[in-house]
Design an enzyme around this catalytic site. Structure first.
Site, PDB file in Angstrom:
ATOM      1  N   ARG A  72      -4.409   2.934  -3.090  1.00 43.69           N
ATOM      2  CA  ARG A  72      -4.957   3.963  -2.205  1.00 43.69           C
ATOM      3  C   ARG A  72      -6.005   4.733  -2.990  1.00 43.69           C
ATOM      4  NH1 ARG A  72      -4.110   7.231  -5.569  1.00 43.69           N
ATOM      5  NH2 ARG A  72      -4.625   8.837  -4.075  1.00 43.69           N
ATOM      6  N   GLY A  73      -6.649   5.699  -2.297  1.00 34.70           N
ATOM      7  CA  GLY A  73      -7.791   6.375  -2.924  1.00 34.70           C
ATOM      8  C   GLY A  73      -9.051   5.623  -2.494  1.00 34.70           C
ATOM      9  N   ALA A  74     -10.049   6.393  -2.057  1.00 37.09           N
ATOM     10  CA  ALA A  74     -11.213   5.773  -1.416  1.00 37.09           C
ATOM     11  C   ALA A  74     -11.886   4.680  -2.263  1.00 37.09           C
ATOM     12  CB  ALA A  74     -12.201   6.878  -1.033  1.00 37.09           C
TER      13      ALA A  74
ATOM     14  N   ARG B 178      -7.684   1.048   7.188  1.00 40.70           N
ATOM     15  CA  ARG B 178      -7.679   2.513   7.065  1.00 40.70           C
ATOM     16  C   ARG B 178      -9.040   3.036   7.538  1.00 40.70           C
ATOM     17  NH1 ARG B 178      -5.089   5.290   2.036  1.00 40.70           N
ATOM     18  NH2 ARG B 178      -4.736   6.827   3.674  1.00 40.70           N
TER      19      ARG B 178
ATOM     20  N   GLN C  12       1.135  12.479  -3.244  1.00 39.21           N
ATOM     21  CA  GLN C  12       0.313  11.819  -4.278  1.00 39.21           C
ATOM     22  C   GLN C  12       0.129  12.710  -5.501  1.00 39.21           C
ATOM     23  OE1 GLN C  12      -0.423  11.955  -1.041  1.00 39.21           O
ATOM     24  NE2 GLN C  12      -1.643  10.222  -0.344  1.00 39.21           N
TER      25      GLN C  12
ATOM     26  N   ASP D 199     -12.884  11.391   0.724  1.00 41.10           N
ATOM     27  CA  ASP D 199     -12.859  10.045   1.303  1.00 41.10           C
ATOM     28  C   ASP D 199     -14.124   9.741   2.074  1.00 41.10           C
ATOM     29  OD1 ASP D 199      -9.919  10.939   0.978  1.00 41.10           O
ATOM     30  OD2 ASP D 199      -9.901   8.751   1.083  1.00 41.10           O
TER      31      ASP D 199
ATOM     32  N   ASN E  53     -11.199  15.026   3.045  1.00 42.51           N
ATOM     33  CA  ASN E  53     -10.269  14.636   1.969  1.00 42.51           C
ATOM     34  C   ASN E  53      -8.841  14.798   2.490  1.00 42.51           C
ATOM     35  OD1 ASN E  53      -9.824  13.810  -0.809  1.00 42.51           O
ATOM     36  ND2 ASN E  53      -9.083  15.870  -1.195  1.00 42.51           N
ATOM     37  N   LYS E  54      -7.911  14.517   1.640  1.00 43.03           N
ATOM     38  CA  LYS E  54      -6.486  14.549   1.998  1.00 43.03           C
ATOM     39  C   LYS E  54      -6.109  15.828   2.731  1.00 43.03           C
ATOM     40  CE  LYS E  54      -4.161  11.920   1.574  1.00 43.03           C
ATOM     41  NZ  LYS E  54      -3.816  10.982   2.671  1.00 43.03           N
TER      42      LYS E  54
HETATM   43  O1  MRU Z   1      -4.361   8.620   1.480  1.00 39.12           O
HETATM   44  P1  MRU Z   1      -4.927   8.434   0.101  1.00 39.12           P
HETATM   45  O2  MRU Z   1      -3.928   8.582  -0.983  1.00 39.12           O
HETATM   46  O3  MRU Z   1      -5.736   7.147   0.008  1.00 39.12           O
HETATM   47  O4  MRU Z   1      -5.953   9.631  -0.030  1.00 39.12           O
HETATM   48  C1  MRU Z   1      -6.673   9.787  -1.217  1.00 39.12           C
HETATM   49  C2  MRU Z   1      -7.500  11.002  -1.248  1.00 39.12           C
HETATM   50  O5  MRU Z   1      -7.551  11.770  -0.319  1.00 39.12           O
HETATM   51  C3  MRU Z   1      -8.378  11.191  -2.459  1.00 39.12           C
HETATM   52  O6  MRU Z   1      -8.554  12.558  -2.723  1.00 39.12           O
HETATM   53  C4  MRU Z   1      -9.752  10.561  -2.154  1.00 39.12           C
HETATM   54  O7  MRU Z   1      -9.583   9.223  -1.779  1.00 39.12           O
HETATM   55  C5  MRU Z   1     -10.672  10.650  -3.287  1.00 39.12           C
HETATM   56  S1  MRU Z   1     -10.164   9.509  -4.545  1.00 39.12           S
HETATM   57  C6  MRU Z   1     -11.185   9.474  -5.835  1.00 39.12           C
END
Ligand code: MRU
Length: 367
Positions: A53-55, A90, A203, A244, A254-255
């Site tokens: 996970r993470g963009a 996603r 996370q 993201d 973002n999250k």
């Molecule tokens: O749902 P996730 O864990 O994929 O969400 C991740 C985030 O929101 C991060 O802050 C974002 O992807 C930036 S990662 C460098």
């Protein structure tokens, strides 16, 4: 970054075994598991169910998913079908579409017999570029931390709050929000990181804390609701989060919960920075609140929590009554007016159309 004595990336191609390896993040911090993913279905599942996970990392994973598929079937139809299947996993992080588009752009003009080789090379290039990009984000972000340390906190640690995990686990290496922190520690600047737990999937609690622990960065895990209080009491010198999807006008998605942190930071004059690779900018979108699709995830992520149980096993427990439905929007949008600056691989931009275009002038013609 290092786990024990071994340097890891979050995804890599093991050429000898002809396997794509990932760290299965669902098990952290309790178990460090490296797994292979091979079929297109496995790649889609790994992204959707957040083994990765993470963009930036989901983009890199999708790139290798295309490469593997090109080995099996390099036809136009297979390329398009793989693009679709991975893209629908996603909806919010734009890096996913960006990486898939990069792959298709390189592969589509090639004859079928050249596609698999070119696809592996391109996926490796996307990964290497991500590492360098994030390193540069750290170089630019370090200067902000250095300035705060010198002007506001001489002789004391700079307190940095972060939300979710925008660390090396969310990218191929270094992380975005964490890269300036790793660089600051290497430069001998004292920092202390407030790690938001980041419900519902935690996370922050599970991944960012693990990273901070591994690298010996002083940190405290806090509940998501603590940030505003700490800011009111002068205990947060700056916020750095990831994103993201960033709009052409500097809004950041973002999250879930990031927006509330930005509001609290604004109310307390705490600088609020967002660290991002330019692959996170969606130049086609202006109004983040209205235009960015927000992923809705399974209720179970709200009604249950995952962790180490008292008997030592790892699993989930229900925390709400039977029958109470959950609501689970996974992201929110922080309007550009609440963002102090965007830390990119090219430098720090004002969170505005003009600010971004100054750093990315090649986009002016399209804007
Ligand atoms: O749902 P996730 O864990 O994929 O969400 C991740 C985030 O929101 C991060 O802050 C974002 O992807 C930036 S990662 C460098």
């Amino acid at each position: 970054m290092k786990v024990g004595d071994t340097h890891y990336r979050s995804i890599w191609f093991d050429a000898e075994a002809d396997r794509i390896k990932i760290i299965d993040q669902r098990w952290l911090p309790h178990e460090f598991r490296v797994v292979d993913i091979d079929t297109l279905d496995e790649f889609a599942t790994a992204i959707r169910d957040m083994w990765v996970r993470g963009a930036p990392l989901i983009g890199a994973t999708a790139a290798y998913g295309i490469a593997k598929e090109m080995r099996r079937n390099p036809s136009d139809a297979a390329l398009d079908a793989a693009w679709e299947q991975l893209h629908e996993t996603r909806p919010t992080a734009i890096n996913l579409r960006w990486a898939l588009d990069e792959m298709r752009q390189v592969l589509a003009p090639l004859p079928e017999e050249a596609r698999a080789g070119a696809a592996f090379a391109e996926a490796a290039k996307i990964c290497d570029a991500d590492v360098e990009t994030n390193r540069m984000i750290g170089v630019h972000g370090l200067e902000i931390i250095r300035k705060i340390a010198a002007t506001k906190k001489p002789g004391q640690p700079v307190n940095i709050l972060t939300h979710c995990n925008a660390g090396w686990l969310a990218t191929v290496d270094w992380g975005t929000a964490t890269s300036p922190m790793y660089h600051a520690v290497e430069a001998g600047i004292e920092i202390q990181v407030w790690v938001d737990e980041t419900r519902p999937r935690n996370q922050g609690a599970q991944l960012t804390s693990w990273e901070m622990n591994r690298h010996g960065i002083p940190h405290h895990l806090i509940v998501d609701n603590a940030g505003g209080h700490l800011m009111q009491h002068g205990q947060v010198d700056m916020v750095i989060v990831g994103t993201d999807r960033t709009t052409a006008s500097g809004d950041v998605c973002n999250k879930i919960g990031t927006y509330l942190k930005a509001l609290a930071a604004h109310d307390n004059d705490v600088p609020f920075y967002v660290a991002l690779p330019s692959s996170t900018i969606d130049w086609t979108v202006n109004d983040g609140v209205r235009e960015i699709p927000i992923e809705e995830r399974d209720d179970r992520e709200v009604t249950h929590v995952f962790g180490r149980l008292e008997d030592g096993s790892v699993g989930s427990v229900q925390i709400s009554p039977d029958g109470t439905p959950g609501g689970n929007p996974a992201f929110d949008v922080t309007p550009s007016r609440l963002v102090t600056g965007l830390i990119t691989e090219r430098g720090v931009a004002e969170a505005s159309r003009e600010g971004l275009l100054e750093l990315f002038p090649e986009r002016r013609s399209a804007a």
